[in-house]
Design a protein around this motif. Structure first.
Motif, PDB file in Angstrom:
ATOM      1  N   ILE A   1      44.546 -38.102 -37.969  1.00  0.00           N
ATOM      2  CA  ILE A   1      45.719 -37.215 -37.875  1.00  0.00           C
ATOM      3  C   ILE A   1      46.354 -37.314 -36.494  1.00  0.00           C
ATOM      4  O   ILE A   1      47.563 -37.223 -36.345  1.00  0.00           O
ATOM      5  N   THR A   2      45.531 -37.550 -35.477  1.00  0.00           N
ATOM      6  CA  THR A   2      46.062 -37.637 -34.120  1.00  0.00           C
ATOM      7  C   THR A   2      46.777 -38.958 -33.867  1.00  0.00           C
ATOM      8  O   THR A   2      47.488 -39.091 -32.895  1.00  0.00           O
ATOM      9  N   GLN A   3      46.610 -39.935 -34.779  1.00  0.00           N
ATOM     10  CA  GLN A   3      47.238 -41.237 -34.615  1.00  0.00           C
ATOM     11  C   GLN A   3      48.514 -41.382 -35.437  1.00  0.00           C
ATOM     12  O   GLN A   3      49.171 -42.406 -35.353  1.00  0.00           O
ATOM     13  N   LEU A   4      48.838 -40.398 -36.258  1.00  0.00           N
ATOM     14  CA  LEU A   4      50.061 -40.488 -37.047  1.00  0.00           C
ATOM     15  C   LEU A   4      51.273 -40.544 -36.124  1.00  0.00           C
ATOM     16  O   LEU A   4      51.338 -39.834 -35.129  1.00  0.00           O
ATOM     17  N   GLY A   5      52.216 -41.368 -36.465  1.00  0.00           N
ATOM     18  CA  GLY A   5      53.446 -41.469 -35.689  1.00  0.00           C
ATOM     19  C   GLY A   5      54.310 -40.247 -35.909  1.00  0.00           C
ATOM     20  O   GLY A   5      54.175 -39.528 -36.896  1.00  0.00           O
ATOM     21  N   GLN A   6      55.225 -40.008 -34.990  1.00  0.00           N
ATOM     22  CA  GLN A   6      56.102 -38.840 -35.081  1.00  0.00           C
ATOM     23  C   GLN A   6      56.909 -38.863 -36.371  1.00  0.00           C
ATOM     24  O   GLN A   6      57.075 -37.841 -37.023  1.00  0.00           O
ATOM     25  N   ASP A   7      57.416 -40.025 -36.769  1.00  0.00           N
ATOM     26  CA  ASP A   7      58.202 -40.114 -37.997  1.00  0.00           C
ATOM     27  C   ASP A   7      57.356 -39.778 -39.220  1.00  0.00           C
ATOM     28  O   ASP A   7      57.819 -39.105 -40.138  1.00  0.00           O
ATOM     29  N   GLN A   8      56.111 -40.238 -39.248  1.00  0.00           N
ATOM     30  CA  GLN A   8      55.219 -39.943 -40.374  1.00  0.00           C
ATOM     31  C   GLN A   8      54.926 -38.447 -40.447  1.00  0.00           C
ATOM     32  O   GLN A   8      54.916 -37.869 -41.523  1.00  0.00           O
ATOM     33  N   ARG A   9      54.682 -37.822 -39.304  1.00  0.00           N
ATOM     34  CA  ARG A   9      54.399 -36.390 -39.292  1.00  0.00           C
ATOM     35  C   ARG A   9      55.627 -35.602 -39.726  1.00  0.00           C
ATOM     36  O   ARG A   9      55.531 -34.664 -40.513  1.00  0.00           O
ATOM     37  N   ARG A  10      56.799 -35.981 -39.227  1.00  0.00           N
ATOM     38  CA  ARG A  10      58.029 -35.292 -39.602  1.00  0.00           C
ATOM     39  C   ARG A  10      58.278 -35.436 -41.097  1.00  0.00           C
ATOM     40  O   ARG A  10      58.625 -34.479 -41.773  1.00  0.00           O
ATOM     41  N   GLU A  11      58.080 -36.633 -41.642  1.00  0.00           N
ATOM     42  CA  GLU A  11      58.272 -36.855 -43.076  1.00  0.00           C
ATOM     43  C   GLU A  11      57.317 -35.983 -43.882  1.00  0.00           C
ATOM     44  O   GLU A  11      57.701 -35.384 -44.882  1.00  0.00           O
ATOM     45  N   ALA A  12      56.066 -35.888 -43.447  1.00  0.00           N
ATOM     46  CA  ALA A  12      55.092 -35.048 -44.145  1.00  0.00           C
ATOM     47  C   ALA A  12      55.502 -33.581 -44.104  1.00  0.00           C
ATOM     48  O   ALA A  12      55.355 -32.860 -45.087  1.00  0.00           O
ATOM     49  N   LEU A  13      56.048 -33.141 -42.978  1.00  0.00           N
ATOM     50  CA  LEU A  13      56.489 -31.759 -42.856  1.00  0.00           C
ATOM     51  C   LEU A  13      57.679 -31.464 -43.746  1.00  0.00           C
ATOM     52  O   LEU A  13      57.762 -30.413 -44.386  1.00  0.00           O
ATOM     53  N   LEU A  14      58.625 -32.371 -43.806  1.00  0.00           N
ATOM     54  CA  LEU A  14      59.874 -32.111 -44.488  1.00  0.00           C
ATOM     55  C   LEU A  14      59.781 -32.237 -46.007  1.00  0.00           C
ATOM     56  O   LEU A  14      60.608 -31.689 -46.718  1.00  0.00           O
ATOM     57  N   ARG A  15      58.774 -32.918 -46.532  1.00  0.00           N
ATOM     58  CA  ARG A  15      58.701 -33.079 -47.986  1.00  0.00           C
ATOM     59  C   ARG A  15      57.995 -31.922 -48.674  1.00  0.00           C
ATOM     60  O   ARG A  15      57.863 -31.888 -49.879  1.00  0.00           O
ATOM     61  N   ARG A  16      57.534 -30.964 -47.929  1.00  0.00           N
ATOM     62  CA  ARG A  16      56.857 -29.799 -48.504  1.00  0.00           C
ATOM     63  C   ARG A  16      57.886 -28.821 -49.041  1.00  0.00           C
ATOM     64  O   ARG A  16      58.966 -28.659 -48.502  1.00  0.00           O
ATOM     65  N   SER A  17      57.514 -28.106 -50.104  1.00  0.00           N
ATOM     66  CA  SER A  17      58.402 -27.067 -50.632  1.00  0.00           C
ATOM     67  C   SER A  17      57.600 -25.784 -50.821  1.00  0.00           C
ATOM     68  O   SER A  17      56.423 -25.833 -51.166  1.00  0.00           O
ATOM     69  N   PRO A  18      58.229 -24.625 -50.597  1.00  0.00           N
ATOM     70  CA  PRO A  18      57.513 -23.351 -50.727  1.00  0.00           C
ATOM     71  C   PRO A  18      57.036 -23.113 -52.158  1.00  0.00           C
ATOM     72  O   PRO A  18      57.673 -23.522 -53.111  1.00  0.00           O
ATOM     73  N   LYS A  19      55.896 -22.428 -52.280  1.00  0.00           N
ATOM     74  CA  LYS A  19      55.329 -22.092 -53.579  1.00  0.00           C
ATOM     75  C   LYS A  19      55.180 -20.584 -53.673  1.00  0.00           C
ATOM     76  O   LYS A  19      54.831 -19.929 -52.713  1.00  0.00           O
ATOM     77  N   ARG A  20      55.423 -20.053 -54.848  1.00  0.00           N
ATOM     78  CA  ARG A  20      55.242 -18.625 -55.063  1.00  0.00           C
ATOM     79  C   ARG A  20      53.764 -18.380 -55.367  1.00  0.00           C
ATOM     80  O   ARG A  20      53.170 -19.060 -56.192  1.00  0.00           O
ATOM     81  N   ARG A  21      53.175 -17.368 -54.739  1.00  0.00           N
ATOM     82  CA  ARG A  21      51.743 -17.104 -54.908  1.00  0.00           C
ATOM     83  C   ARG A  21      51.509 -15.668 -55.340  1.00  0.00           C
ATOM     84  O   ARG A  21      52.214 -14.760 -54.925  1.00  0.00           O
ATOM     85  N   THR A  22      50.466 -15.481 -56.139  1.00  0.00           N
ATOM     86  CA  THR A  22      50.024 -14.148 -56.528  1.00  0.00           C
ATOM     87  C   THR A  22      48.883 -13.738 -55.606  1.00  0.00           C
ATOM     88  O   THR A  22      48.345 -14.565 -54.865  1.00  0.00           O
ATOM     89  N   ALA A  23      48.493 -12.457 -55.669  1.00  0.00           N
ATOM     90  CA  ALA A  23      47.382 -11.978 -54.825  1.00  0.00           C
ATOM     91  C   ALA A  23      46.108 -12.758 -55.137  1.00  0.00           C
ATOM     92  O   ALA A  23      45.362 -13.115 -54.224  1.00  0.00           O
ATOM     93  N   ARG A  24      45.869 -13.046 -56.389  1.00  0.00           N
ATOM     94  CA  ARG A  24      44.661 -13.796 -56.774  1.00  0.00           C
ATOM     95  C   ARG A  24      44.711 -15.208 -56.200  1.00  0.00           C
ATOM     96  O   ARG A  24      43.719 -15.706 -55.679  1.00  0.00           O
ATOM     97  N   SER A  25      45.876 -15.845 -56.292  1.00  0.00           N
ATOM     98  CA  SER A  25      45.962 -17.207 -55.787  1.00  0.00           C
ATOM     99  C   SER A  25      45.877 -17.238 -54.255  1.00  0.00           C
ATOM    100  O   SER A  25      45.380 -18.199 -53.684  1.00  0.00           O
ATOM    101  N   VAL A  26      46.349 -16.174 -53.591  1.00  0.00           N
ATOM    102  CA  VAL A  26      46.234 -16.094 -52.129  1.00  0.00           C
ATOM    103  C   VAL A  26      44.769 -16.000 -51.725  1.00  0.00           C
ATOM    104  O   VAL A  26      44.324 -16.693 -50.801  1.00  0.00           O
ATOM    105  N   ARG A  27      44.002 -15.154 -52.419  1.00  0.00           N
ATOM    106  CA  ARG A  27      42.567 -15.044 -52.108  1.00  0.00           C
ATOM    107  C   ARG A  27      41.845 -16.362 -52.357  1.00  0.00           C
ATOM    108  O   ARG A  27      41.009 -16.786 -51.558  1.00  0.00           O
ATOM    109  N   ALA A  28      42.180 -17.010 -53.454  1.00  0.00           N
ATOM    110  CA  ALA A  28      41.561 -18.302 -53.762  1.00  0.00           C
ATOM    111  C   ALA A  28      41.940 -19.339 -52.704  1.00  0.00           C
ATOM    112  O   ALA A  28      41.093 -20.147 -52.289  1.00  0.00           O
TER     113      ALA A  28
END
Length: 122
Positions: A3-30
């Motif tokens: 993880i410490t060797q990932l290039g800045q572009d690779q890290r930025r791409e990994a960050l930007l491709r994520r999308s928020p997910k809706r979670r319930t209390a049960r799924s948060v605990r899990a």
């Protein structure tokens, strides 16, 4: 590749491709239990476990950081936070905090005091 060797572009791409997910209390605990287990594995050097932890938590951490920083700085601060988390993964269990709360405490440690001017600035 570490993880410490990932290039800045690779890290930025990994960050930007994520999308928020809706979670319930049960799924948060899990998710908390799963994330804690992943950090225990990561503390023993399991990079795949750490990447699963990253996938699970990056949305929340990026939103937190983005409120305080412009996009380019937020990308850098978020990446620095996860490098710090990888290096300190063994400390979470003794912290008394949930994995996500523990990770949030590393944000200032990764990049010093927050400047103003992020996406949430008035």
């Amino acid at each position: 590749m570490s993880i410490t060797q990932l290039g800045q572009d690779q890290r930025r791409e990994a960050l930007l491709r994520r999308s928020p997910k809706r979670r319930t209390a049960r799924s948060v605990r899990a998710a908390r239990r799963r994330d804690a287990g992943l950090l225990v594995q990561a503390a023993s050097g399991d990079e795949a476990a750490f990447m699963a932890f990253f996938d699970s938590t990056v949305d929340a951490i990026y939103r937190l950081v983005r409120c305080r920083h412009e996009q380019e700085a937020a990308d850098r601060v978020t990446c620095d936070t996860y490098v710090a988390a990888f290096l300190r993964a063994g400390e979470q269990a003794d912290s008394g905090l949930s994995p996500l709360a523990w990770l949030a405490t590393l944000v200032p440690a990764a990049h010093g005091p927050y400047p103003t001017g992020g996406a949430c600035a008035a």
